[in-house]
Design an enzyme around this catalytic site. Structure first.
Site, mmCIF file in Angstrom:
data_model
loop_
_atom_site.group_PDB
_atom_site.id
_atom_site.type_symbol
_atom_site.label_atom_id
_atom_site.label_comp_id
_atom_site.label_asym_id
_atom_site.label_seq_id
_atom_site.Cartn_x
_atom_site.Cartn_y
_atom_site.Cartn_z
ATOM 1 N N ASN A 101 0.875 -1.163 0.000
ATOM 2 C CA ASN A 101 0.000 0.000 0.000
ATOM 3 C C ASN A 101 0.917 1.220 0.000
ATOM 4 O O ASN A 101 1.502 1.565 1.031
ATOM 5 C CB ASN A 101 -0.882 -0.037 1.258
ATOM 6 C CG ASN A 101 -1.855 1.121 1.313
ATOM 7 O OD1 ASN A 101 -1.802 2.038 0.493
ATOM 8 N ND2 ASN A 101 -2.737 1.089 2.287
ATOM 9 N N LYS A 125 3.220 0.659 3.220
ATOM 10 C CA LYS A 125 2.982 -0.416 4.182
ATOM 11 C C LYS A 125 3.020 -1.725 3.420
ATOM 12 O O LYS A 125 2.601 -1.756 2.256
ATOM 13 C CB LYS A 125 1.597 -0.260 4.832
ATOM 14 C CG LYS A 125 1.489 0.924 5.746
ATOM 15 C CD LYS A 125 0.150 0.855 6.482
ATOM 16 C CE LYS A 125 -0.195 2.224 7.031
ATOM 17 N NZ LYS A 125 -1.551 2.622 6.849
ATOM 18 N N HIS A 149 -13.177 2.520 -0.036
ATOM 19 C CA HIS A 149 -13.186 1.458 0.983
ATOM 20 C C HIS A 149 -13.812 0.165 0.449
ATOM 21 O O HIS A 149 -14.264 -0.684 1.225
ATOM 22 C CB HIS A 149 -14.011 1.876 2.232
ATOM 23 C CG HIS A 149 -13.391 2.970 3.047
ATOM 24 N ND1 HIS A 149 -14.140 3.939 3.665
ATOM 25 C CD2 HIS A 149 -12.111 3.235 3.353
ATOM 26 C CE1 HIS A 149 -13.346 4.776 4.313
ATOM 27 N NE2 HIS A 149 -12.105 4.369 4.137
ATOM 28 N N HIS A 159 -17.980 1.222 7.631
ATOM 29 C CA HIS A 159 -16.522 1.271 7.815
ATOM 30 C C HIS A 159 -16.210 2.628 8.445
ATOM 31 O O HIS A 159 -16.285 3.657 7.789
ATOM 32 C CB HIS A 159 -15.822 1.122 6.454
ATOM 33 C CG HIS A 159 -14.328 1.258 6.531
ATOM 34 N ND1 HIS A 159 -13.456 0.217 6.261
ATOM 35 C CD2 HIS A 159 -13.539 2.308 6.853
ATOM 36 C CE1 HIS A 159 -12.213 0.633 6.415
ATOM 37 N NE2 HIS A 159 -12.234 1.903 6.774
ATOM 38 N N GLY A 165 -13.424 4.518 10.319
ATOM 39 C CA GLY A 165 -12.051 4.706 10.797
ATOM 40 C C GLY A 165 -11.766 6.194 10.769
ATOM 41 O O GLY A 165 -12.673 6.998 10.995
ATOM 42 N N ASN A 166 -10.514 6.584 10.475
ATOM 43 C CA ASN A 166 -10.243 8.017 10.270
ATOM 44 C C ASN A 166 -11.097 8.516 9.124
ATOM 45 O O ASN A 166 -11.775 9.520 9.229
ATOM 46 C CB ASN A 166 -8.761 8.242 9.973
ATOM 47 C CG ASN A 166 -7.956 8.234 11.242
ATOM 48 O OD1 ASN A 166 -8.394 8.770 12.261
ATOM 49 N ND2 ASN A 166 -6.790 7.618 11.200
ATOM 50 N N GLY A 193 -15.395 1.781 14.375
ATOM 51 C CA GLY A 193 -16.486 0.799 14.290
ATOM 52 C C GLY A 193 -16.200 -0.458 15.108
ATOM 53 O O GLY A 193 -17.095 -1.011 15.748
ATOM 54 N N GLU A 194 -14.930 -0.887 15.112
ATOM 55 C CA GLU A 194 -14.582 -2.111 15.838
ATOM 56 C C GLU A 194 -14.404 -1.872 17.332
ATOM 57 O O GLU A 194 -14.613 -2.777 18.134
ATOM 58 C CB GLU A 194 -13.255 -2.684 15.291
ATOM 59 C CG GLU A 194 -13.375 -3.254 13.897
ATOM 60 C CD GLU A 194 -12.006 -3.495 13.248
ATOM 61 O OE1 GLU A 194 -11.023 -3.762 13.974
ATOM 62 O OE2 GLU A 194 -11.923 -3.407 12.013
ATOM 63 N N GLU A 248 -8.161 -5.596 4.742
ATOM 64 C CA GLU A 248 -8.018 -5.285 3.316
ATOM 65 C C GLU A 248 -6.807 -5.991 2.709
ATOM 66 O O GLU A 248 -6.835 -6.414 1.562
ATOM 67 C CB GLU A 248 -7.888 -3.763 3.132
ATOM 68 C CG GLU A 248 -9.193 -3.037 3.399
ATOM 69 C CD GLU A 248 -9.013 -1.583 3.798
ATOM 70 O OE1 GLU A 248 -8.536 -1.329 4.926
ATOM 71 O OE2 GLU A 248 -9.341 -0.693 3.001
HETATM 72 P P1 ADP Z 1 -7.657 4.572 8.968
HETATM 73 O O1 ADP Z 1 -8.850 5.157 8.272
HETATM 74 O O2 ADP Z 1 -6.501 5.509 9.066
HETATM 75 O O3 ADP Z 1 -7.297 3.173 8.521
HETATM 76 P P2 ADP Z 1 -8.461 3.261 11.427
HETATM 77 O O4 ADP Z 1 -9.431 2.312 10.836
HETATM 78 O O5 ADP Z 1 -7.208 2.722 11.999
HETATM 79 O O6 ADP Z 1 -8.153 4.461 10.469
HETATM 80 O O7 ADP Z 1 -9.248 4.062 12.593
HETATM 81 C C1 ADP Z 1 -8.625 5.057 13.319
HETATM 82 C C2 ADP Z 1 -9.655 5.627 14.291
HETATM 83 O O8 ADP Z 1 -10.065 4.584 15.196
HETATM 84 C C3 ADP Z 1 -9.139 6.767 15.159
HETATM 85 O O9 ADP Z 1 -10.074 7.814 15.221
HETATM 86 C C4 ADP Z 1 -9.009 6.103 16.525
HETATM 87 O O10 ADP Z 1 -9.192 7.011 17.567
HETATM 88 C C5 ADP Z 1 -10.158 5.129 16.474
HETATM 89 N N1 ADP Z 1 -10.012 4.137 17.542
HETATM 90 C C6 ADP Z 1 -9.045 3.208 17.693
HETATM 91 N N2 ADP Z 1 -9.231 2.543 18.864
HETATM 92 C C7 ADP Z 1 -10.337 3.070 19.444
HETATM 93 C C8 ADP Z 1 -11.034 2.823 20.658
HETATM 94 N N3 ADP Z 1 -10.632 1.897 21.512
HETATM 95 N N4 ADP Z 1 -12.154 3.565 20.905
HETATM 96 C C9 ADP Z 1 -12.565 4.504 20.061
HETATM 97 N N5 ADP Z 1 -11.944 4.793 18.901
HETATM 98 C C10 ADP Z 1 -10.844 4.089 18.599
#
Ligand code: ADP
Length: 404
Positions: A7, A14, A179, A207, A209-210, A332-333, A383
């Site tokens: 990636n 990565k 995504h 999905h 994440g950030n 989400g997770e 992914e």
């Molecule tokens: P990317 O889109 O960069 O792949 P990720 O899927 O790794 O992002 O998600 C990053 C986000 O997940 C950040 O906002 C981080 O704060 C959030 N996150 C990670 N662990 C937790 C947690 N335990 N509780 C709440 N949010 C979390």
């Protein structure tokens, strides 16, 4: 066969090396600050991890260093780089040219270059990674796996913007969605959790994440998704605004004396959770501040939750019902609080959360009660595994053809 999954970003990459078809990860790592005197290569195997800082002037040099580590006598996992049978690349934008993963040829590279206009931040770096890999491992088959491909099944009435049609004809102005590799992977795990085939299910995949996007997956096919022509559309994100009134642009530019580039940067990097809370785009920090009583953090969290819930309602309507809602990616997770607040106002759909499993469970699981009319799941995304699988299938097919 060993498949290297890459990636590539503009100044970082990565990687993960998979043994296929066993799907074992032999080593994973990253190279950051490519193009500087202080490049950092970090890696991790089952029993070791390490990192080294050195000048890494371009992607070729970064990949050479990765290969040196992969074949190192002490920490390496291969005897020689020749044991890498194929390379799978994440490519962000495939435009309308690609609805599935594909073996990379000169024509494919041209088509990826043709979509640079649509993904100026990502596709050039992805292409750079492909070309660097061709130099470093000549003759090894390479596969492109596109973030947009899964959403190419959207019907035209869902992917077009209600603007003059000629803009689509002339410039391919339309919604593409992103995504896709993640939505495809997590939805492929649903049958194992709910005991029914995807062809019998309407799934809403969240999905978060950030970057964040939702997908409406009807009988296994994406029919809508919240990101659009770019990843700025849709739900509120860590630092991106998501949906806003397009007239806001002119007004804010005039009032704040901003250039168009500055406004674009504001919407991508200084909005979302970060912009509203004034604290951070990282959900952990916002949730912590909310718990300590910060009103702005609470507001940001409430807006974030509301905008996701609104899309879930829209997608239930788009599919005339929903059987499964799934949560994946960093937030989400890992945020039971967000999941429970969203589900608390989906009772009209028949959603009933099992609070204990939602809060205390780990990993891939069903978090709704047996009585819930909609199955709610947490499914960690992967992914890289999806890219390794596609690469394995395409290259195995290529080898079979060569033998024939
Ligand atoms: P990317 O889109 O960069 O792949 P990720 O899927 O790794 O992002 O998600 C990053 C986000 O997940 C950040 O906002 C981080 O704060 C959030 N996150 C990670 N662990 C937790 C947690 N335990 N509780 C709440 N949010 C979390």
């Amino acid at each position: 066969m060993n498949v290297l999954v890459l990636n590539c970003g503009s100044s970082s990459l990565k990687y993960q090396l998979f043994a296929m078809p066993e799907e074992d990860v032999l080593i994973k790592g990253s190279v950051e600050r490519i193009g500087s005197e202080e490049g950092v290569h970090a890696y991790k195997t089952d029993d070791r991890e390490g990192s080294a800082t050195s000048p890494i002037l371009d992607h070729r040099e970064a990949l050479r260093q990765v290969l040196v580590t992969l074949t190192d006598q002490e920490v390496g996992v291969l005897d020689s780089a020749e044991e890498i049978a194929a390379v799978g690349h994440r490519v962000v934008h495939g435009g309308e040219s690609f609805s599935s993963s594909i073996l990379i040829t000169a024509d494919v590279k041209r088509a990826i270059a043709d979509t640079i206009e649509l993904a100026p931040l990502h596709n050039p770096a992805n292409l750079l990674g492909i070309e660097a890999m061709e130099d470093v491992l000549p003759g090894v088959p390479q596969v492109a796996v596109f973030d947009t491909a899964f959403h190419q099944t959207m019907p035209q009435e869902h992917y077009l913007y209600p603007v003059p049609y000629v803009l689509y004809q002339r410039h391919k102005v339309r919604r593409y969605g992103f995504h896709g590799t993640s939505h495809r992977y997590v939805s492929s795990r649903v049958p194992a959790l709910v005991g029914r085939d995807l062809s019998a299910l309407n799934v809403i995949s969240c999905h978060i994440g950030n970057g964040a996007s939702l997908a409406a997956i009807e009988r296994g096919r994406s029919i809508d998704t919240s990101m659009g022509m770019t990843p700025l559309e849709g739900v509120m994100m860590g630092t991106r605004s998501g949906d806003i009134d397009p007239s806001l642009h002119e007004f804010v530019m005039e009032k704040e004396g901003l250039s168009f580039d500055e406004l674009t940067s504001m919407l991508n990097k200084h909005s979302g959770l970060f912009g509203v809370s004034g604290l951070s785009g990282d959900m952990r920090a916002v949730a912590e501040a909310r718990a300590k009583g910060s009103a702005r953090a609470a507001l940001a969290f409430a807006m974030y939750e509301y905008r996701i819930r609104k899309y879930i309602g829209a997608y239930a309507a788009a599919m005339n019902g929903v059987d499964v809602i799934l949560f994946t990616a960093g937030v989400g997770e890992n945020s039971p609080l967000l999941r429970s607040l969203i589900c608390a106002k989906l009772t009209y759909l028949g959603v009933e959360l099992d609070n204990e499993v939602n809060e205390k469970g780990q990993g891939e699981r069903l978090i709704s009660t047996p009585a819930s009319k909609v199955s709610v799941c947490v499914i960690p995304t992967n992914e890289e595994l999806m890219i390794a699988r596609d690469t394995n299938v395409l290259v195995t097919g290529l080898q079979a053809k060569a033998e024939f």
